[in-house]
Design an enzyme around this catalytic site. Structure first.
Site, PDB file in Angstrom:
ATOM      1  N   ASP A 255       0.860  -1.184   0.000  1.00 28.14           N
ATOM      2  CA  ASP A 255       0.000   0.000   0.000  1.00 28.14           C
ATOM      3  C   ASP A 255       0.894   1.232   0.000  1.00 28.14           C
ATOM      4  O   ASP A 255       1.811   1.337   0.819  1.00 28.14           O
ATOM      5  CB  ASP A 255      -0.887   0.013   1.248  1.00 28.14           C
ATOM      6  CG  ASP A 255      -2.031  -0.984   1.136  1.00 28.14           C
ATOM      7  OD1 ASP A 255      -2.217  -1.539   0.034  1.00 28.14           O
ATOM      8  OD2 ASP A 255      -2.726  -1.215   2.138  1.00 28.14           O
TER       9      ASP A 255
ATOM     10  N   ASP B 277     -13.886  -6.743  -5.352  1.00 27.93           N
ATOM     11  CA  ASP B 277     -14.062  -6.853  -3.902  1.00 27.93           C
ATOM     12  C   ASP B 277     -15.421  -7.496  -3.663  1.00 27.93           C
ATOM     13  O   ASP B 277     -16.452  -6.909  -3.981  1.00 27.93           O
ATOM     14  CB  ASP B 277     -14.030  -5.466  -3.246  1.00 27.93           C
ATOM     15  CG  ASP B 277     -12.650  -4.820  -3.344  1.00 27.93           C
ATOM     16  OD1 ASP B 277     -11.681  -5.548  -3.633  1.00 27.93           O
ATOM     17  OD2 ASP B 277     -12.549  -3.595  -3.139  1.00 27.93           O
TER      18      ASP B 277
END
Lengths: 257, 221
Positions: free
Chosen positions: A12, A131
């Site tokens: 990230d 997702d």
């Protein structure tokens, strides 16, 4: 099959720095994406995925420089995701040195973007990130839907049908994250992974929930994934990529050692 | 005086990675240039011909830029490295895009993995063939120096080269079927995989290329 199952560490990146703490013993600056990428490459990572979580649109250019710097020194495939909304965004990332670009929310709101980008740059560069969350109750036939906004908002789209549609539109790979499992360290959602892997003709990367190395193997052996993605188990120095590969090899999984 | 390694830029895909990887292994005095200029390609010491995307667009771009003749010429004269699509279009013809004529440096056809004749062998396998696969070295070659037989390289493709002449095959890979992953003849060496994305062994191959004199004789060391 000699084709190796891939292990993909995910980083990230916020404002050009790796966040969520990457801890290596012999690394000077655990927030420097180039240094972290180099380390994972040395450990034998098969690919790297960078997820840009920069909130402010003013600072979005920083991820471009990150990709450039990493691509100048690390010679394995790089995928970049987060905030990709247009063909221009895709091109910028590819020109910076990314090999693949992951499109997530934008695909939900504008599926044509996937078709358009796949046509322009080739399916091999387009990863559609999905997702998904289970919506069926106990005792019902399993069913998952697509969620946005970090798993908070339902779209009502069936995950399997959506994955198939994205492949029809030109996705060259599916990055599948279980929002039920993400961050739980209880392992991949195996039935979800298996359902998507069996439903599409392109490779599937399993993501969300990895807490130990057996989970990675289960994603391949039980889930049918072509690649497994994990963040925290590698970041916090719990396991190296090399250890992950050795464990998978013990299970009889073909890996690049 | 710099000796130039020219990476042929014909608008098909990003060449930055190829350039950076070559710069990483270049010999002192060598300069890596990304170009679509026939004169620069002609003057270069070594040629790298990469490429990704659709075959029809590739051939169209090469013709539009007026590069087909210079490519054929340099492929006969200088150390020449084809990568991925840059390998496939060296053959006669491809099945891609309803059929496209290619450069015809080598007799043969580029075929799709999912062809009917491969149906049983390819059952359950994902397309594109994406990831790290073994390359069996089927003949000794200077570009294999320092690379173990059956090393893994990074592939991403849905079509594969099927050359007519068995003697130009320098590497084979198995994905459901066995296919030709490397061809070599004279000063041409071409790979279906991406050496610029294949970590250490890929860099070794590129390094070997920067030092290659263009002969196919393997130096016994």
């Amino acid at each position: 099959m000699p084709l190796a199952k891939r292990i993909i560490p995910c980083l990230d990146v916020d404002n050009g720095r790796v966040v969520k703490g990457v801890q290596f013993v012999d690394i000077r600056d655990a927030g420097d994406p180039v240094e972290v990428a180099r380390r994972y490459d040395k450990e034998g990572a098969d690919e790297l995925t960078f997820l840009d979580i920069t909130a402010s649109s003013d600072n979005r250019d920083t991820i471009i420089h990150v990709v450039e710097h990493v691509a100048d020194e690390v010679f394995i495939p790089l995928t970049v995701g987060g905030g990709i909304r247009s063909v221009a965004d895709v091109r910028i990332m590819l020109n910076a040195g990314a090999d693949k670009v992951a499109i997530n929310t934008a695909a939900v709101f504008n599926p044509e973007l996937v078709r358009e980008t796949a046509h322009k740059v080739g399916s091999q560069c387009i990863v559609v990130a999905i997702d998904a969350r289970q919506v069926s109750r106990e005792g019902e036939v399993l069913k998952w839907e697509i969620f946005t906004h970090g798993g908070r908002k339902s779209t009502g789209l069936d995950a399997i049908a959506w994955a198939q549609k994205m492949v029809d539109y030109g996705a060259g790979e599916i990055l599948l994250t279980s929002m039920d499992r993400d961050g739980t360290k209880t392992g991949f959602d195996i039935p979800l992974t298996r359902a998507i892997a069996d439903a599409v003709s392109v490779p599937v990367i399993a993501s969300g929930g990895v807490g130990n190395l057996d989970h990675l193997a289960a994603g391949v052996l039980e889930g049918g994934a072509d690649a497994v993605l994990a963040a925290s188990i590698f970041h916090f120095g719990e396991y190296s990529v090399q250890q992950a590969k050795q464990k998978m090899a013990e299970y009889g999984i073909e890996v690049r050692l | 005086m710099h000796s130039v390694i020219a990476i042929v830029d014909y608008g098909m895909g990003n060449l930055r990675s190829v350039a950076k990887a070559l710069e990483h292994v270049a010999q002192p005095g060598q300069q890596v240039v990304v170009t679509s200029d026939a004169a620069v390609i002609n003057a270069a010491e070594r040629i790298v011909f990469p490429g990704q995307g659709a075959a029809r667009d590739c051939m169209l771009q090469l013709e539009t830029l007026g590069l087909t003749d210079i490519l054929k010429q340099t492929a006969a004269e200088k150390p020449f490295l084809g990568i991925c699509m840059g390998m496939q279009v060296l053959l006669t013809h491809t099945e891609e895009n309803q059929g496209v004529d290619c450069l015809n440096l080598f007799s043969g056809e580029v075929r799709i993995f999912t062809a009917e004749k491969n149906r049983v062998a390819m059952q359950g396998l994902k397309i594109p063939h994406m990831g790290w696969n073994n390359v069996a070295q089927t003949q000794p070659h200077p570009l294999w120096q320092g690379i173990s037989d059956n090393s893994r390289f990074y592939f991403v493709h849905s079509y594969y080269a099927d050359p007519e002449q068995a003697e130009i095959v320098a590497g084979k890979t198995r994905y459901g079927i066995e296919f030709v992953s490397v061809i070599a003849q004279g000063n041409v060496f071409a790979t279906q995989f991406h050496p610029e994305k294949s970590a250490h062994d890929g860099l070794q191959l590129l390094s070997n290329f920067t030092q290659w004199d263009g002969s196919s004789q393997a130096h016994l060391t």
